[in-house]
Write an enzyme that holds these catalytic residues in place. Structure first.
Site, PDB file in Angstrom:
ATOM      1  N   CYS A   1       0.805  -1.218   0.000  1.00  0.00           N
ATOM      2  CA  CYS A   1       0.000   0.000   0.000  1.00  0.00           C
ATOM      3  C   CYS A   1       0.846   1.279   0.000  1.00  0.00           C
ATOM      4  O   CYS A   1       1.477   1.562  -1.013  1.00  0.00           O
ATOM      5  CB  CYS A   1      -0.998  -0.045   1.142  1.00  0.00           C
ATOM      6  SG  CYS A   1      -2.486   0.896   0.742  1.00  0.00           S
TER       7      CYS A   1
ATOM      8  N   ARG B   1     -12.087   6.689  -2.240  1.00  0.00           N
ATOM      9  CA  ARG B   1     -11.300   5.710  -1.491  1.00  0.00           C
ATOM     10  C   ARG B   1     -11.724   4.293  -1.862  1.00  0.00           C
ATOM     11  O   ARG B   1     -12.918   3.986  -1.912  1.00  0.00           O
ATOM     12  CB  ARG B   1     -11.499   5.958   0.015  1.00  0.00           C
ATOM     13  CG  ARG B   1     -10.782   5.000   0.930  1.00  0.00           C
ATOM     14  CD  ARG B   1     -10.691   5.547   2.333  1.00  0.00           C
ATOM     15  NE  ARG B   1      -9.760   6.670   2.385  1.00  0.00           N
ATOM     16  CZ  ARG B   1      -8.437   6.535   2.536  1.00  0.00           C
ATOM     17  NH1 ARG B   1      -7.890   5.346   2.666  1.00  0.00           N
ATOM     18  NH2 ARG B   1      -7.668   7.595   2.549  1.00  0.00           N
TER      19      ARG B   1
ATOM     20  N   HIS C   1      -3.761  -5.552   2.250  1.00  0.00           N
ATOM     21  CA  HIS C   1      -3.539  -5.772   3.676  1.00  0.00           C
ATOM     22  C   HIS C   1      -4.186  -7.103   4.001  1.00  0.00           C
ATOM     23  O   HIS C   1      -4.633  -7.811   3.112  1.00  0.00           O
ATOM     24  CB  HIS C   1      -4.206  -4.665   4.496  1.00  0.00           C
ATOM     25  CG  HIS C   1      -3.645  -3.324   4.199  1.00  0.00           C
ATOM     26  ND1 HIS C   1      -2.385  -2.967   4.579  1.00  0.00           N
ATOM     27  CD2 HIS C   1      -4.161  -2.267   3.538  1.00  0.00           C
ATOM     28  CE1 HIS C   1      -2.148  -1.730   4.184  1.00  0.00           C
ATOM     29  NE2 HIS C   1      -3.203  -1.275   3.542  1.00  0.00           N
TER      30      HIS C   1
HETATM   31  N1  GLN Z   1      -1.937   7.062   1.701  1.00  0.00           N
HETATM   32  C1  GLN Z   1      -2.025   6.083   0.649  1.00  0.00           C
HETATM   33  C2  GLN Z   1      -3.379   6.081  -0.066  1.00  0.00           C
HETATM   34  O1  GLN Z   1      -4.374   6.460   0.519  1.00  0.00           O
HETATM   35  C3  GLN Z   1      -1.734   4.711   1.223  1.00  0.00           C
HETATM   36  C4  GLN Z   1      -2.784   4.210   2.153  1.00  0.00           C
HETATM   37  C5  GLN Z   1      -2.426   2.918   2.827  1.00  0.00           C
HETATM   38  O2  GLN Z   1      -1.283   2.601   3.045  1.00  0.00           O
HETATM   39  N2  GLN Z   1      -3.426   2.157   3.214  1.00  0.00           N
HETATM   40  O3  GLN Z   1      -3.428   5.707  -1.220  1.00  0.00           O
END
Ligand code: GLN
Length: 235
Positions: free
Chosen positions: A93, A127, A191
């Site tokens: 990520c 998101r 994850h």
């Molecule tokens: N900040 C990055 C995004 O939102 C990574 C997020 C994360 O590691 N879950 O894309």
């Protein structure tokens, strides 16, 4: 096989928001189950990244720690040297985005990555959050990946990398692919932690530095995979 496997976890003080230590524990457990002793080094962001490790891990995090982590890794240079020596790396990520040439900061502003992967990331429209399932590149010979994603970023893959997988459920890179790989580096939005839900991915990383590994009893790993895949895949 190495007499001892050294596992290096990069910047747990900045980038371990999503249970990323689970990936470290799975690598330790699966190496030891094959009789390979392990030594794990937690590298805080104030410390230099050692160059002599075998498998490196970098996890996910929020935008500001991600920017800080990228700046420190760029200045440090230890990870580049380790990769050149033949070390393996799992980048998850925020850590995945950092490995590219550029990624999007808090306001979407471009921030330089470390350039170990031919990818660039920016901010998506919304998101991506939820379960993810993806079919792995047949060249890698791994079963369907399962995990959880939570990111704003979308990632464009350049010709220097191959997609790790194609999404069946979820967003991944944002273009129907999920993650990428090049040499001994794997980047992913998964994850889960990813290696607890995908033990074959853990073994792939290990085997890149240890050579072929004997099978072990996967018991509860498989139970977790099956339960998650049943929950998200269309019947
Ligand atoms: N900040 C990055 C995004 O939102 C990574 C997020 C994360 O590691 N879950 O894309």
């Amino acid at each position: 096989m190495p007499s001892e496997l050294s596992i290096v976890w990069i910047y747990p003080d900045l980038l371990s928001t999503y249970g990323d230590q689970g990936n470290v524990l799975v690598l330790e457990q699966r190496a030891r189950a094959r009789g390979i002793p392990t030594r794990t080094i937690h590298v805080r962001s104030s410390d230099p990244v050692p160059q002599q490790g075998d498998v490196y891990l970098i996890g996910g995090g929020e935008d500001r720690p991600q920017i800080l982590g990228a700046e420190r890794l760029r200045r440090d240079g230890g990870l580049h040297a380790a990769i050149q020596r033949g070390a393996a790396l799992l980048a998850v990520c925020a850590g995945y985005q950092i490995m590219g040439t550029v990624f999007g900061g808090e306001e979407g502003q471009p921030v330089s990555g470390v350039g170990l992967l031919d990818i660039s990331s920016g901010r998506g429209e919304r998101r991506a959050v939820g379960e993810l399932a993806a079919e792995v590149d047949p060249a890698l010979g791994l079963p369907t990946l399962t995990g959880f994603e939570n990111h704003m970023g979308v990632t464009r893959l350049g010709p220097g990398v191959r997609p790790l997988s194609r999404t069946v459920v979820g967003t991944g890179n944002g273009d129907g692919t999920e993650g990428c790989y090049a040499g001994r580096i794997i980047g992913t939005y998964l994850h889960g932690p990813a290696l607890a839900r995908n033990p074959a991915l853990a073994d792939l990383l290990l085997s890149w530095v240890t050579g072929p590994l004997p099978a072990i009893d996967d018991g509860w790993y498989q139970a977790l995979r099956d339960e998650r895949l049943r929950a998200v895949l269309p019947a």
